[in-house]
Design a protein around this motif. Structure first.
Motif, PDB file in Angstrom:
ATOM      1  N   THR A 110      -8.383   7.782   3.001  1.00 53.69           N
ATOM      2  CA  THR A 110      -9.247   6.681   2.548  1.00 53.69           C
ATOM      3  C   THR A 110      -8.412   5.569   1.924  1.00 53.69           C
ATOM      4  OG1 THR A 110     -11.084   8.214   2.156  1.00 53.69           O
ATOM      5  CG2 THR A 110     -11.175   6.072   1.037  1.00 53.69           C
ATOM      6  N   TYR A 111      -7.478   5.944   1.051  1.00 54.90           N
ATOM      7  CA  TYR A 111      -6.620   4.962   0.386  1.00 54.90           C
ATOM      8  C   TYR A 111      -5.835   4.131   1.403  1.00 54.90           C
ATOM      9  CZ  TYR A 111      -2.488   3.148  -2.020  1.00 54.90           C
ATOM     10  OH  TYR A 111      -1.475   2.338  -2.476  1.00 54.90           O
ATOM     11  N   LEU A 112      -5.276   4.792   2.405  1.00 54.15           N
ATOM     12  CA  LEU A 112      -4.443   4.083   3.385  1.00 54.15           C
ATOM     13  C   LEU A 112      -5.252   3.233   4.363  1.00 54.15           C
ATOM     14  CD1 LEU A 112      -1.811   6.884   4.118  1.00 54.15           C
ATOM     15  CD2 LEU A 112      -1.399   4.713   2.937  1.00 54.15           C
ATOM     16  N   SER A 113      -6.544   3.514   4.466  1.00 49.41           N
ATOM     17  CA  SER A 113      -7.378   2.761   5.415  1.00 49.41           C
ATOM     18  C   SER A 113      -8.125   1.597   4.762  1.00 49.41           C
ATOM     19  CB  SER A 113      -8.391   3.698   6.080  1.00 49.41           C
ATOM     20  OG  SER A 113      -9.309   4.214   5.115  1.00 49.41           O
ATOM     21  N   GLU A 114      -8.105   1.550   3.440  1.00 46.75           N
ATOM     22  CA  GLU A 114      -8.860   0.504   2.730  1.00 46.75           C
ATOM     23  C   GLU A 114      -8.226  -0.875   2.899  1.00 46.75           C
ATOM     24  OE1 GLU A 114      -8.834   2.091  -1.217  1.00 46.75           O
ATOM     25  OE2 GLU A 114     -10.751   3.106  -0.980  1.00 46.75           O
TER      26      GLU A 114
ATOM     27  N   GLN B 248      -5.320   2.182 -11.662  1.00 44.03           N
ATOM     28  CA  GLN B 248      -6.008   0.993 -11.150  1.00 44.03           C
ATOM     29  C   GLN B 248      -6.429   1.142  -9.685  1.00 44.03           C
ATOM     30  OE1 GLN B 248      -2.966  -1.959 -11.853  1.00 44.03           O
ATOM     31  NE2 GLN B 248      -3.635  -2.377 -13.947  1.00 44.03           N
ATOM     32  N   GLY B 249      -6.009   2.240  -9.054  1.00 41.00           N
ATOM     33  CA  GLY B 249      -6.329   2.449  -7.644  1.00 41.00           C
ATOM     34  C   GLY B 249      -5.449   1.663  -6.704  1.00 41.00           C
ATOM     35  N   LYS B 250      -4.336   1.143  -7.220  1.00 42.62           N
ATOM     36  CA  LYS B 250      -3.442   0.311  -6.413  1.00 42.62           C
ATOM     37  C   LYS B 250      -2.251   1.086  -5.855  1.00 42.62           C
ATOM     38  CE  LYS B 250      -4.632  -3.897  -8.953  1.00 42.62           C
ATOM     39  NZ  LYS B 250      -4.136  -4.952  -9.892  1.00 42.62           N
ATOM     40  N   MET B 251      -2.208   2.375  -6.135  1.00 41.55           N
ATOM     41  CA  MET B 251      -1.123   3.226  -5.662  1.00 41.55           C
ATOM     42  C   MET B 251      -1.640   4.654  -5.609  1.00 41.55           C
ATOM     43  SD  MET B 251       2.686   3.365  -7.338  1.00 41.55           S
ATOM     44  CE  MET B 251       2.821   1.566  -7.296  1.00 41.55           C
ATOM     45  N   LEU B 252      -1.150   5.439  -4.659  1.00 44.02           N
ATOM     46  CA  LEU B 252      -1.549   6.845  -4.586  1.00 44.02           C
ATOM     47  C   LEU B 252      -0.316   7.711  -4.840  1.00 44.02           C
ATOM     48  CD1 LEU B 252      -4.135   8.492  -2.392  1.00 44.02           C
ATOM     49  CD2 LEU B 252      -1.912   9.612  -2.573  1.00 44.02           C
ATOM     50  N   VAL B 253      -0.454   8.657  -5.738  1.00 44.92           N
ATOM     51  CA  VAL B 253       0.667   9.507  -6.130  1.00 44.92           C
ATOM     52  C   VAL B 253       0.377  10.959  -5.769  1.00 44.92           C
ATOM     53  CG1 VAL B 253       2.162  10.232  -8.027  1.00 44.92           C
ATOM     54  CG2 VAL B 253       1.183   7.929  -8.030  1.00 44.92           C
ATOM     55  N   ILE B 254       1.365  11.601  -5.153  1.00 51.68           N
ATOM     56  CA  ILE B 254       1.291  13.039  -4.876  1.00 51.68           C
ATOM     57  C   ILE B 254       2.367  13.695  -5.724  1.00 51.68           C
ATOM     58  CG2 ILE B 254       1.410  14.836  -3.117  1.00 51.68           C
ATOM     59  CD1 ILE B 254       0.811  12.617  -1.018  1.00 51.68           C
TER      60      ILE B 254
ATOM     61  N   LYS C  97       0.872  -1.179   0.000  1.00 50.66           N
ATOM     62  CA  LYS C  97       0.000   0.000   0.000  1.00 50.66           C
ATOM     63  C   LYS C  97       0.908   1.228   0.000  1.00 50.66           C
ATOM     64  CE  LYS C  97      -4.500   0.928   0.438  1.00 50.66           C
ATOM     65  NZ  LYS C  97      -5.531   0.352  -0.421  1.00 50.66           N
ATOM     66  N   ASN C  98       1.219   1.736  -1.183  1.00 52.67           N
ATOM     67  CA  ASN C  98       2.261   2.754  -1.279  1.00 52.67           C
ATOM     68  C   ASN C  98       1.759   4.119  -1.725  1.00 52.67           C
ATOM     69  OD1 ASN C  98       4.775   1.224  -0.652  1.00 52.67           O
ATOM     70  ND2 ASN C  98       4.046  -0.046  -2.338  1.00 52.67           N
ATOM     71  N   VAL C  99       2.303   5.139  -1.065  1.00 54.24           N
ATOM     72  CA  VAL C  99       2.135   6.527  -1.493  1.00 54.24           C
ATOM     73  C   VAL C  99       3.465   6.955  -2.100  1.00 54.24           C
ATOM     74  CG1 VAL C  99       1.786   8.909  -0.731  1.00 54.24           C
ATOM     75  CG2 VAL C  99       0.392   7.070   0.255  1.00 54.24           C
ATOM     76  N   VAL C 100       3.419   7.476  -3.310  1.00 53.66           N
ATOM     77  CA  VAL C 100       4.628   7.901  -4.014  1.00 53.66           C
ATOM     78  C   VAL C 100       4.614   9.415  -4.170  1.00 53.66           C
ATOM     79  CG1 VAL C 100       5.991   7.692  -6.129  1.00 53.66           C
ATOM     80  CG2 VAL C 100       4.708   5.718  -5.279  1.00 53.66           C
ATOM     81  N   ILE C 101       5.697  10.062  -3.736  1.00 56.05           N
ATOM     82  CA  ILE C 101       5.824  11.510  -3.916  1.00 56.05           C
ATOM     83  C   ILE C 101       6.784  11.766  -5.067  1.00 56.05           C
ATOM     84  CG2 ILE C 101       6.412  13.725  -2.870  1.00 56.05           C
ATOM     85  CD1 ILE C 101       6.030  12.432  -0.109  1.00 56.05           C
TER      86      ILE C 101
END
Length: 282
Positions: free
Chosen positions: A278-282, A234-240, A178-182
């Protein structure tokens, strides 16, 4: 589920990253692990030490100090960013890096460097946040030509961006799902092959493995961007990422410019905070 934070480099574009991580910390968002490359490591390690505002504070305060970064430093020492100042005087004496908090925080923190002999990525997990770890961050941030190779043990290293600019696949490989990419470039950005490569061949002829990586760096970087974008859709990663090019100098000396780019990072997180939670809690 392991939550990860991945931070690319980009010199002073990473003031955007600083704004992002400070705002995430203020919102109480925690990760199981984080990894940074180059300035992404130098700034990102403050997430583990929980020092909100430190990156902005010292960069603004010492922006015009030639010991931080200058051609004078490069000519004198071989390092554009002064090694002794950045990795000893600053974190140990002037704006102290909180090693106790760093060690207490259970979040793992990694940085990436490139072995100059074989061109391979080396992933180092920082443990204490003290001198030995600071040398790894220095290695991760040492750009060929503009910095001397950093010797650690019996090996020498340069910037992690040479071999793995955005280490998302490494983090997935070690269990972060479950990754957030900056990122520090906007969505439309794609890297072009360096026009300076022929000159680099002359200057770096002693390091053929590094040259080989630099030759394919644009393609490798763009492949990573395409992989990240596919997962994001795909909703499998969140990018900032910044909404437009940040247009800030590599050695930016204007405190207002540093603050401007920092605030873009702050605004992007505030705008998307609920989606991030939301992404991190799913």
């Amino acid at each position: 589920m392991k939550k990860g934070l991945v931070m690319e480099g980009g010199a002073m574009r990473c003031m955007f990253t600083a704004g992002v991580i400070d705002t995430l910390m203020k919102a109480g968002i925690d990760f199981d692990g984080a990894i940074g490359v180059s300035a992404g490591a130098a700034f990102g390690c403050n997430y583990k030490s929980k020092q909100i505002g430190r990156v902005l504070r010292y960069n603004v305060k010492y922006a015009s100090d030639p010991r931080l970064s200058s051609w004078q430093s490069w000519l004198k020492t071989g390092d554009l960013y002064g090694a002794d100042f950045c990795y000893r005087e600053l974190p140990v004496e002037l704006d102290v890096f909180d090693t106790a908090a760093f060690q207490k925080n259970t979040m793992d923190f990694w940085c990436v460097a490139t072995d100059i002999n074989n061109g391979e990525s080396v992933y180092h997990k920082l443990i204490l946040g003290k001198e030995a770890d600071l040398q790894w961050i220095r290695a991760s941030s040492s750009i060929p030509v503009f910095a001397r190779p950093v010797e650690i043990g019996s090996r020498k290293y340069w910037d992690g961006g040479i071999s793995d600019s955005i280490p998302i696949k490494f983090f997935e490989k070690i269990g972060y799902d479950k990754n957030v990419v900056i990122l520090t470039q906007p969505l439309s950005y794609r890297k072009e092959a360096s026009k300076l490569y022929p000159a680099l061949e002359l200057v770096l002829h002693q390091y053929p493995a590094v040259l080989k990586k630099l030759k394919t760096r644009a393609k490798d970087y763009n492949d990573a961007l395409n992989y990240i974008r596919k997962k994001e859709v795909q909703g499998k990663m969140l990018v900032i990422r910044p909404p437009y090019p940040l247009e800030i100098g590599t050695m930016e000396k204007d405190p207002q410019e540093l603050k401007r780019v920092y605030q873009i990072g702050v605004k992007e997180v505030k705008k998307n905070l609920q989606a991030i939670k939301t992404y991190l809690s799913e």
